[in-house]
Design a protein around this motif. Structure first.
Motif, PDB file in Angstrom:
ATOM      1  N   PHE B   6      -8.968  -8.244 -50.283  1.00  0.00           N
ATOM      2  CA  PHE B   6      -9.462  -9.199 -49.289  1.00  0.00           C
ATOM      3  C   PHE B   6      -9.242  -8.664 -47.877  1.00  0.00           C
ATOM      4  O   PHE B   6     -10.117  -8.768 -47.012  1.00  0.00           O
ATOM      5  CB  PHE B   6      -8.764 -10.553 -49.478  1.00  0.00           C
ATOM      6  CG  PHE B   6      -9.295 -11.616 -48.564  1.00  0.00           C
ATOM      7  CD1 PHE B   6     -10.532 -12.195 -48.813  1.00  0.00           C
ATOM      8  CD2 PHE B   6      -8.571 -12.044 -47.465  1.00  0.00           C
ATOM      9  CE1 PHE B   6     -11.036 -13.188 -47.974  1.00  0.00           C
ATOM     10  CE2 PHE B   6      -9.063 -13.028 -46.625  1.00  0.00           C
ATOM     11  CZ  PHE B   6     -10.289 -13.602 -46.882  1.00  0.00           C
ATOM     12  N   ILE B   7      -8.070  -8.070 -47.670  1.00  0.00           N
ATOM     13  CA  ILE B   7      -7.768  -7.549 -46.330  1.00  0.00           C
ATOM     14  C   ILE B   7      -8.711  -6.399 -45.978  1.00  0.00           C
ATOM     15  O   ILE B   7      -9.108  -6.253 -44.825  1.00  0.00           O
ATOM     16  CB  ILE B   7      -6.271  -7.157 -46.229  1.00  0.00           C
ATOM     17  CG1 ILE B   7      -5.438  -8.449 -46.238  1.00  0.00           C
ATOM     18  CG2 ILE B   7      -5.987  -6.347 -44.980  1.00  0.00           C
ATOM     19  CD1 ILE B   7      -3.954  -8.239 -46.360  1.00  0.00           C
ATOM     20  N   ARG B   9     -11.793  -6.264 -46.825  1.00  0.00           N
ATOM     21  CA  ARG B   9     -13.009  -6.931 -46.347  1.00  0.00           C
ATOM     22  C   ARG B   9     -12.826  -7.486 -44.935  1.00  0.00           C
ATOM     23  O   ARG B   9     -13.697  -7.362 -44.076  1.00  0.00           O
ATOM     24  CB  ARG B   9     -13.385  -8.087 -47.272  1.00  0.00           C
ATOM     25  CG  ARG B   9     -14.190  -7.633 -48.445  1.00  0.00           C
ATOM     26  CD  ARG B   9     -14.684  -8.776 -49.291  1.00  0.00           C
ATOM     27  NE  ARG B   9     -15.225  -8.238 -50.491  1.00  0.00           N
ATOM     28  CZ  ARG B   9     -16.518  -7.989 -50.692  1.00  0.00           C
ATOM     29  NH1 ARG B   9     -17.403  -8.290 -49.762  1.00  0.00           N
ATOM     30  NH2 ARG B   9     -16.927  -7.468 -51.812  1.00  0.00           N
ATOM     31  N   LEU B  10     -11.678  -8.115 -44.715  1.00  0.00           N
ATOM     32  CA  LEU B  10     -11.424  -8.687 -43.383  1.00  0.00           C
ATOM     33  C   LEU B  10     -11.416  -7.600 -42.317  1.00  0.00           C
ATOM     34  O   LEU B  10     -11.859  -7.813 -41.195  1.00  0.00           O
ATOM     35  CB  LEU B  10     -10.063  -9.390 -43.362  1.00  0.00           C
ATOM     36  CG  LEU B  10      -9.986 -10.845 -43.797  1.00  0.00           C
ATOM     37  CD1 LEU B  10      -8.579 -11.359 -43.545  1.00  0.00           C
ATOM     38  CD2 LEU B  10     -11.001 -11.726 -43.071  1.00  0.00           C
TER      39      LEU B  10
END
Lengths: 309, 309
Positions: B6-7, B9-10
């Motif tokens: 997720f990070i 992607r962020l």
């Protein structure tokens, strides 16, 4: 403990003036305006709202607090509960879209995995620059002030009913629920003219009452002046009940502000220049509480003025 | 999606340099250091941890990120899930205690009510002033640097086992779990001498690996040098397994930092002056990854180096 009772306790330990007694949605510290709002699945958004819409709302509700202080938004930190891969990816997409739209940068944040089946909650801290004259509070209203509201009231509340299948859908109201538009540009432009400003998030009447209470004034509000959209009036008759429903629905994210009547011309010019609707809906007087009228007839206040948490 | 995925992607949308590529626990923006960490019931704290301890931990884990950047903490914004009255009141008490202890002000926040039975989650944004020379990243280690850690390692992990009734309790380890002490004063004092610094929150080995990876260096760590407390060694024999368990346990909230060997004298003086333990545990070299030794014998790295979320 209700949110209000809890905040009373927190106030006892928020003694620094920067916190503004936790009475104003934001802190103002060294030229910055800071706010933190959370949204929870099943409370602030529907489990089947799209992740893009949830991300947008998380950004928008926080930036709306900055808009109400005339602040120029700078950046956000996000607290995120991981879900499934597709949802998470779409959330990042929605976050990116909202940040680009409002011109803020992602400064950081944290991600956690909540136990399976738990409702997801998201938090966001938004940071902006305070306006040169300082951020207005909600307690600065003076008797004689004119009271204004931006945009249309009640669209998002009706949009929620449409999302729930209780109403035939129309795009304007659905969009108001799905993609609230914080009035950032207008807030920054109008701030030199206002005595008090806050955003309307829980319902126009309840938020007006909060501003009246904080300012130690009475607010006289003309229900017939509350701006309703053509989209809302296309599905609802223009009667008192429709206006009361709109004025007690939440999620508007419009600005409520008080200004000297002599500033009306300047405010109208700003609104026209930015193509934002700004409508005088009443005035402040000596006293306390809300007086509601409809075409010069006094209306009994509804028992529920908006959402309380 | 894992937190790491997720990070990634962020990161794609956190393009401003202030965000430091989301690789550094904090943002640095206009002389401020900002961080946001969440803690979730059943993940980061036990359902029967006292509310005072939960509040303390929420503050401490965030301030530990500021400590690792040599920042002077200023204030916090809190995202709070309401529970029952007694719990909420005790949480405020714990929050007050932690804020007073670390000299930070409550700037604001938000409270929400989560659906009944849902695990509670809390978020906190901490703001501090960056040190004059800027906040060190975790990527600044240079080959030849000495690697240091503050305090004792493994106390909190053993404290958690004690809380769970898996070990006979002792106060030192329980306190390390219940009331972590971010190394704020030492962080600010040592920061001019470090090339890189981060806090140890997920386990010494995994956090060291993250720093080695970020810096493009190999870390050679001497397991026998990892500082274990007398309290830990009172219930565990001083053998390799004990040391590996300590070095892969989480919640230490000590500082891991890299500095030129020539700075060792200054670092020892700072530590002595502040009565903080600071221990050299290895050095950085050209290469990648972690090399672990015990009394000059190479040790195979355990499969699990610490907590991953």
């Amino acid at each position: 403990m209700s949110e209000a009772d809890f905040i009373i306790r927190l106030r006892g330990i928020a003694t620094d003036p920067a916190a503004r007694g936790l009475a104003d949605d934001v802190a103002e510290w060294e030229g910055l305006v800071l706010t933190h709002d959370m949204i929870v699945e099943g409370i602030h958004f529907l489990p089947d709202d799209t992740p893009q819409d949830v991300a947008w709302k998380l950004v928008a509700v926080n930036l709306s607090d900055l808009a109400a202080k005339g602040a120029a938004p700078v950046g956000v930190l996000v607290g995120y509960s991981l879900g499934d891969d597709e949802w998470d990816a779409a959330f990042v997409e929605g976050l990116d879209l909202a940040m680009r739209r409002f011109g803020v940068i992602l400064l950081g944040g944290d991600t956690v995995r909540v136990p399976a089946g738990a409702p997801r909650s998201f938090g966001l801290t938004a940071i902006g620059r305070a306006p040169p004259g300082g951020a207005p509070s909600r307690s600065g209203v003076r008797p004689g002030d004119q009271l204004w509201v931006t945009g249309s009231i009640g669209n998002a509340g009706l949009g929620l009913a449409m999302r729930l299948g209780q109403e035939e859908a129309n795009e304007t109201c659905l969009a108001a629920y799905r993609r609230p538009q914080p009035q950032l540009t207008f807030g920054q432009a109008v701030v030199p003219h206002v005595h008090a400003m806050m955003d309307v998030s829980d319902g126009l009447l309840i938020d007006a009452q909060r501003m009246a209470d904080a300012s130690g004034c009475e607010f006289v509000l003309m229900l017939e002046a509350v701006p309703l959209s053509a989209a809302l009036l296309a599905v609802r008759p223009d009667v008192v009940d429709t206006r009361l429903a709109a004025a007690t629905a939440g999620d508007d994210y419009q600005l409520l502000f008080a200004a000297d009547p002599g500033a009306a011309g300047a405010i109208r010019d700003i609104a026209a220049g930015l193509n934002v609707l700004a409508t005088p809906i009443g005035h402040a007087g000596v006293g306390a509480g809300i007086v509601l009228t409809h075409r010069a007839q006094r209306i009994v206040l509804p028992e529920r003025l908006g959402f309380t948490h």
